[in-house]
Scaffold this motif. Sequence first.
Motif, PDB file in Angstrom:
ATOM      1  N   SER A  30       0.877  -1.120  -0.001  1.00 57.69           N
ATOM      2  CA  SER A  30      -0.005   0.032   0.040  1.00 57.69           C
ATOM      3  C   SER A  30       0.854   1.354   0.039  1.00 57.69           C
ATOM      4  O   SER A  30       0.412   2.353  -0.449  1.00 57.69           O
ATOM      5  CB  SER A  30      -0.813   0.156   1.196  1.00 57.69           C
ATOM      6  N   ALA A  31       2.134   0.857   0.625  1.00 55.18           N
ATOM      7  CA  ALA A  31       2.962   2.311   0.354  1.00 55.18           C
ATOM      8  C   ALA A  31       4.354   1.684   0.675  1.00 55.18           C
ATOM      9  O   ALA A  31       4.616   0.670   1.357  1.00 55.18           O
ATOM     10  CB  ALA A  31       2.578   3.387   1.566  1.00 55.18           C
ATOM     11  N   HIS A  33       7.961   2.887   2.438  1.00 51.31           N
ATOM     12  CA  HIS A  33       8.814   3.924   3.175  1.00 51.31           C
ATOM     13  C   HIS A  33      10.304   3.904   3.156  1.00 51.31           C
ATOM     14  O   HIS A  33      10.953   2.707   2.641  1.00 51.31           O
ATOM     15  CB  HIS A  33       8.546   3.483   4.938  1.00 51.31           C
ATOM     16  N   MET A  48       7.410   8.658   2.683  1.00 54.26           N
ATOM     17  CA  MET A  48       6.259   7.430   2.566  1.00 54.26           C
ATOM     18  C   MET A  48       5.511   7.888   1.438  1.00 54.26           C
ATOM     19  O   MET A  48       5.050   8.779   1.336  1.00 54.26           O
ATOM     20  CB  MET A  48       5.289   7.384   3.924  1.00 54.26           C
ATOM     21  N   SER A  50       3.189   6.301  -1.914  1.00 58.53           N
ATOM     22  CA  SER A  50       2.454   4.995  -2.631  1.00 58.53           C
ATOM     23  C   SER A  50       2.176   5.041  -4.296  1.00 58.53           C
ATOM     24  O   SER A  50       1.920   4.273  -4.802  1.00 58.53           O
ATOM     25  CB  SER A  50       0.906   5.157  -2.090  1.00 58.53           C
ATOM     26  N   ASP A  90       4.900  -1.332   3.421  1.00 55.62           N
ATOM     27  CA  ASP A  90       3.654  -1.216   4.203  1.00 55.62           C
ATOM     28  C   ASP A  90       2.714  -1.951   3.530  1.00 55.62           C
ATOM     29  O   ASP A  90       1.936  -1.490   2.465  1.00 55.62           O
ATOM     30  CB  ASP A  90       3.331   0.646   4.347  1.00 55.62           C
ATOM     31  N   TYR A  92      -0.449  -2.135   4.978  1.00 52.12           N
ATOM     32  CA  TYR A  92      -1.672  -1.823   5.789  1.00 52.12           C
ATOM     33  C   TYR A  92      -2.937  -2.113   4.900  1.00 52.12           C
ATOM     34  O   TYR A  92      -2.985  -1.996   3.623  1.00 52.12           O
ATOM     35  CB  TYR A  92      -1.723  -0.660   6.293  1.00 52.12           C
ATOM     36  N   GLY A  94      -6.390  -1.297   5.533  1.00 43.77           N
ATOM     37  CA  GLY A  94      -7.645  -0.502   5.779  1.00 43.77           C
ATOM     38  C   GLY A  94      -7.849  -0.646   7.268  1.00 43.77           C
ATOM     39  O   GLY A  94      -7.546   0.312   8.053  1.00 43.77           O
ATOM     40  N   ASP A  98      -0.782  -3.628  10.187  1.00 43.23           N
ATOM     41  CA  ASP A  98       0.532  -4.577   9.638  1.00 43.23           C
ATOM     42  C   ASP A  98       1.671  -3.676   9.862  1.00 43.23           C
ATOM     43  O   ASP A  98       1.705  -2.485   9.747  1.00 43.23           O
ATOM     44  CB  ASP A  98       0.117  -4.779   8.228  1.00 43.23           C
ATOM     45  N   GLY A  99       2.534  -4.498  10.443  1.00 42.06           N
ATOM     46  CA  GLY A  99       3.966  -3.656  10.511  1.00 42.06           C
ATOM     47  C   GLY A  99       4.802  -3.580   9.341  1.00 42.06           C
ATOM     48  O   GLY A  99       3.991  -4.099   8.294  1.00 42.06           O
ATOM     49  N   LEU A 100       5.608  -2.878   9.291  1.00 41.53           N
ATOM     50  CA  LEU A 100       6.627  -2.882   7.899  1.00 41.53           C
ATOM     51  C   LEU A 100       7.408  -3.983   7.833  1.00 41.53           C
ATOM     52  O   LEU A 100       7.813  -4.482   8.756  1.00 41.53           O
ATOM     53  CB  LEU A 100       7.269  -1.522   8.212  1.00 41.53           C
ATOM     54  N   PHE A 102      11.195  -4.778   6.162  1.00 39.45           N
ATOM     55  CA  PHE A 102      12.207  -3.924   5.902  1.00 39.45           C
ATOM     56  C   PHE A 102      13.016  -4.835   5.039  1.00 39.45           C
ATOM     57  O   PHE A 102      13.316  -5.907   4.948  1.00 39.45           O
ATOM     58  CB  PHE A 102      12.838  -3.829   7.115  1.00 39.45           C
TER      59      PHE A 102
END
Lengths: 112, 115
Positions: A30-31, A33, A48, A50, A90, A92, A94, A98-100, A102
């Motif tokens: 979704s994005a 970082h 960040m 998208s 990322d 996520y 909605g 959720d964690g990132l 890496f």
Amino acid sequence: KNEVEQSPQNLTAQEGEFITINCSYSVGISALHWLQQHPGGGIVSLFMLSSGKKKHGRLIATINIQEKHSSLHITASHPRDSAVYICAGDMYSGGGADGLTFGKGTHLIIQP
Amino acid sequence: EPEVTQTPSHQVTQMGQEVILRCVPISNHLYFYWYRQILGQKVEFLVSFYNNEISEKSEIFDDQFSVERPDGSNFTLKIRSTKLEDSAMYFCASRARTGVPYEQYFGPGTRLTVT
């Protein structure tokens, strides 16, 4: 499961050079970082994004969602840019948190 | 500018001891995270927390770990019986909401050394 790959792992350049760090990921996110980690260990969020491109000072981040690829560029690099640069996906969804995920990071050294 | 804080900055403990790492997220944030970074390795997600309960957790976050938000400001990570392999830097993070443009803000980390 998302995997995030960065290249190069290590990069040494001369002051003033244009720097590019690449990041690719295996599944849709979704994005994306971009983070900076200094030798003391602290993590600072740089971007960040998208879609498209973002610019902050001498830093530029781009992302191509279709190709699952992002780049971080540093123009007119300076020794103070020396750090580890990390990309993180990322996921996520909605309602979730959720964690990132890496990447391993790119260790950048800019020599005077 | 608001920031995430963590205490202590460095904790040394003996194997088998319980440790509690503390974090104060940014005050109006809703989502909280713990990550760890073993020396020389990448940062790994441990757990996320929302609305006073665990939202997501990784396979690393086993029964030895627990999280709590005891008083509406602190966010804690407890390791019940530490192992040598728990030695790592532990980062707390928070975000206002999920989704773009809501970034995660990281604390400075707690370096845990298990001897």
